[in-house]
Design a protein around this motif. Sequence first.
Motif, PDB file in Angstrom:
ATOM      1  N   GLU A 180      22.202   1.528 -30.426  1.00  0.00           N
ATOM      2  CA  GLU A 180      23.645   1.534 -31.090  1.00  0.00           C
ATOM      3  C   GLU A 180      24.131  -0.069 -30.776  1.00  0.00           C
ATOM      4  N   ALA A 181      24.280  -0.547 -29.433  1.00  0.00           N
ATOM      5  CA  ALA A 181      24.757  -1.913 -29.368  1.00  0.00           C
ATOM      6  C   ALA A 181      24.241  -3.062 -30.074  1.00  0.00           C
ATOM      7  N   GLU A 182      22.754  -2.792 -30.182  1.00  0.00           N
ATOM      8  CA  GLU A 182      22.052  -4.058 -30.885  1.00  0.00           C
ATOM      9  C   GLU A 182      21.992  -3.510 -32.455  1.00  0.00           C
ATOM     10  N   GLY A 183      22.675  -2.460 -32.863  1.00  0.00           N
ATOM     11  CA  GLY A 183      22.818  -2.196 -34.347  1.00  0.00           C
ATOM     12  C   GLY A 183      21.690  -1.757 -34.851  1.00  0.00           C
ATOM     13  N   LEU A 184      20.645  -0.974 -34.234  1.00  0.00           N
ATOM     14  CA  LEU A 184      19.282  -0.929 -34.695  1.00  0.00           C
ATOM     15  C   LEU A 184      19.391   0.636 -35.122  1.00  0.00           C
ATOM     16  N   VAL A 190      14.986 -15.664 -26.174  1.00  0.00           N
ATOM     17  CA  VAL A 190      15.419 -14.577 -25.335  1.00  0.00           C
ATOM     18  C   VAL A 190      14.348 -13.832 -24.647  1.00  0.00           C
ATOM     19  N   PRO A 191      14.687 -13.093 -23.828  1.00  0.00           N
ATOM     20  CA  PRO A 191      15.836 -12.723 -22.781  1.00  0.00           C
ATOM     21  C   PRO A 191      16.160 -13.948 -22.204  1.00  0.00           C
ATOM     22  N   THR A 192      17.320 -14.192 -21.871  1.00  0.00           N
ATOM     23  CA  THR A 192      17.820 -15.236 -21.138  1.00  0.00           C
ATOM     24  C   THR A 192      19.200 -14.406 -20.258  1.00  0.00           C
ATOM     25  N   LEU A 193      18.976 -14.477 -18.920  1.00  0.00           N
ATOM     26  CA  LEU A 193      20.258 -13.841 -18.288  1.00  0.00           C
ATOM     27  C   LEU A 193      20.850 -14.906 -17.478  1.00  0.00           C
ATOM     28  N   GLN A 194      22.302 -14.983 -17.771  1.00  0.00           N
ATOM     29  CA  GLN A 194      23.296 -15.954 -16.989  1.00  0.00           C
ATOM     30  C   GLN A 194      23.989 -15.126 -15.951  1.00  0.00           C
ATOM     31  N   LEU A 195      23.560 -15.736 -14.625  1.00  0.00           N
ATOM     32  CA  LEU A 195      24.209 -15.128 -13.461  1.00  0.00           C
ATOM     33  C   LEU A 195      25.727 -15.360 -13.345  1.00  0.00           C
ATOM     34  N   ALA A 196      26.153 -14.764 -12.470  1.00  0.00           N
ATOM     35  CA  ALA A 196      27.700 -14.870 -12.223  1.00  0.00           C
ATOM     36  C   ALA A 196      27.905 -16.189 -11.698  1.00  0.00           C
ATOM     37  N   MET A 213      30.121 -12.324 -13.699  1.00  0.00           N
ATOM     38  CA  MET A 213      29.523 -10.939 -14.291  1.00  0.00           C
ATOM     39  C   MET A 213      28.008 -11.563 -15.197  1.00  0.00           C
ATOM     40  N   LEU A 214      27.237 -10.934 -14.958  1.00  0.00           N
ATOM     41  CA  LEU A 214      26.040 -11.027 -15.764  1.00  0.00           C
ATOM     42  C   LEU A 214      26.204 -11.017 -17.469  1.00  0.00           C
ATOM     43  N   LYS A 215      25.659 -12.160 -17.984  1.00  0.00           N
ATOM     44  CA  LYS A 215      25.412 -12.235 -19.327  1.00  0.00           C
ATOM     45  C   LYS A 215      24.024 -12.155 -19.758  1.00  0.00           C
ATOM     46  N   LEU A 216      23.884 -11.243 -20.436  1.00  0.00           N
ATOM     47  CA  LEU A 216      22.437 -11.127 -21.400  1.00  0.00           C
ATOM     48  C   LEU A 216      22.507 -11.781 -22.715  1.00  0.00           C
ATOM     49  N   TYR A 217      21.754 -12.670 -23.180  1.00  0.00           N
ATOM     50  CA  TYR A 217      21.640 -13.414 -24.507  1.00  0.00           C
ATOM     51  C   TYR A 217      20.305 -12.570 -25.007  1.00  0.00           C
ATOM     52  N   TYR A 218      20.804 -12.126 -26.240  1.00  0.00           N
ATOM     53  CA  TYR A 218      19.699 -11.085 -26.744  1.00  0.00           C
ATOM     54  C   TYR A 218      19.394 -11.514 -28.294  1.00  0.00           C
ATOM     55  N   SER A 219      18.587 -10.783 -28.874  1.00  0.00           N
ATOM     56  CA  SER A 219      18.510 -10.763 -30.485  1.00  0.00           C
ATOM     57  C   SER A 219      18.062  -9.243 -30.634  1.00  0.00           C
ATOM     58  N   PRO A 220      18.491  -8.654 -31.728  1.00  0.00           N
ATOM     59  CA  PRO A 220      18.223  -7.168 -31.742  1.00  0.00           C
ATOM     60  C   PRO A 220      16.935  -6.933 -32.050  1.00  0.00           C
ATOM     61  N   GLY A 221      16.622  -5.948 -31.094  1.00  0.00           N
ATOM     62  CA  GLY A 221      14.957  -5.294 -30.999  1.00  0.00           C
ATOM     63  C   GLY A 221      13.896  -6.198 -30.616  1.00  0.00           C
ATOM     64  N   VAL A 268      21.965 -13.936 -30.199  1.00  0.00           N
ATOM     65  CA  VAL A 268      21.376 -15.330 -30.511  1.00  0.00           C
ATOM     66  C   VAL A 268      20.601 -15.084 -31.851  1.00  0.00           C
ATOM     67  N   ASP A 269      20.887 -16.214 -32.832  1.00  0.00           N
ATOM     68  CA  ASP A 269      20.287 -16.379 -33.910  1.00  0.00           C
ATOM     69  C   ASP A 269      19.072 -17.119 -33.595  1.00  0.00           C
ATOM     70  N   LEU A 270      17.918 -16.648 -33.484  1.00  0.00           N
ATOM     71  CA  LEU A 270      16.573 -17.381 -32.987  1.00  0.00           C
ATOM     72  C   LEU A 270      16.043 -18.459 -33.914  1.00  0.00           C
ATOM     73  N   ARG A 271      16.569 -18.323 -35.234  1.00  0.00           N
ATOM     74  CA  ARG A 271      16.178 -19.192 -36.151  1.00  0.00           C
ATOM     75  C   ARG A 271      16.947 -20.606 -36.137  1.00  0.00           C
ATOM     76  N   SER A 272      18.216 -20.348 -35.902  1.00  0.00           N
ATOM     77  CA  SER A 272      19.103 -21.431 -35.792  1.00  0.00           C
ATOM     78  C   SER A 272      19.248 -21.900 -34.463  1.00  0.00           C
ATOM     79  N   LYS A 273      19.035 -20.970 -33.694  1.00  0.00           N
ATOM     80  CA  LYS A 273      19.247 -21.420 -32.084  1.00  0.00           C
ATOM     81  C   LYS A 273      20.526 -21.497 -31.692  1.00  0.00           C
ATOM     82  N   GLN A 274      21.494 -20.759 -32.548  1.00  0.00           N
ATOM     83  CA  GLN A 274      23.103 -20.662 -32.244  1.00  0.00           C
ATOM     84  C   GLN A 274      23.332 -19.116 -31.605  1.00  0.00           C
ATOM     85  N   THR A 275      24.193 -19.230 -30.730  1.00  0.00           N
ATOM     86  CA  THR A 275      24.797 -17.908 -29.964  1.00  0.00           C
ATOM     87  C   THR A 275      25.811 -17.574 -31.124  1.00  0.00           C
ATOM     88  N   GLU A 276      26.388 -16.098 -31.025  1.00  0.00           N
ATOM     89  CA  GLU A 276      27.461 -15.634 -31.962  1.00  0.00           C
ATOM     90  C   GLU A 276      28.642 -16.343 -31.897  1.00  0.00           C
TER      91      GLU A 276
END
Length: 206
Positions: free
Chosen positions: A197-201, A53-59, A1-9, A31-39
Amino acid sequence: MLKLYYSPGACSMSPHIVLREAELEFALEKVDLRSKQTESGVDFTTINSKGYVPTLQLADGDVLTEGPAIVQYIADLKPESGLAPANGTLPRYHLQEWLNYISTELHKSSGQLFNPAVPEAYKATVHENLKNRYAYIDQQLSKQDFLLGADFSVADAYCFTVVSWTPLLKIDISHCPNLQAYMERIGQRPSVQAVMEAEGLKKAKG
């Protein structure tokens, strides 16, 4: 499955919109872009050494970075979606023309304004340049609903994302009525509402 690493907005909102427009199955990881940590607690630089971001991890585990490349890849996974013209055609090069314009003339310039250390005099120059860049888009949209014409494309997802920063950055687009109408129009798309909605905006309408 594809996985998108994102930061809201952030600019990762563009491929997020495209994934939903294409109706592909995918996972999201913030992704927390300051700490460079994923959730999930992973050091993001081990996934994308650029650290943004963005970073897309492929299957298969391969990783794709840079928004314009990612959105074209997603569109080509689902060509029947019409999100990008076919490779090798002139309309495809017009799409790349728009993606480059948004990336270099809008995204890069706007991104500098997020830095509080940027001098006010320089900010004023950036604002003036952006005013002219947005006027160009407004003029193009006086003739058509979307950047490539009658149909929504990945360029519109990217443009919507970058223009959505204008209130936060106090960039004036009041001289661009066609662009404002375009933003309203795209903002009502189900894919965009779902992303917000998904990004909490904001809450999805309906």
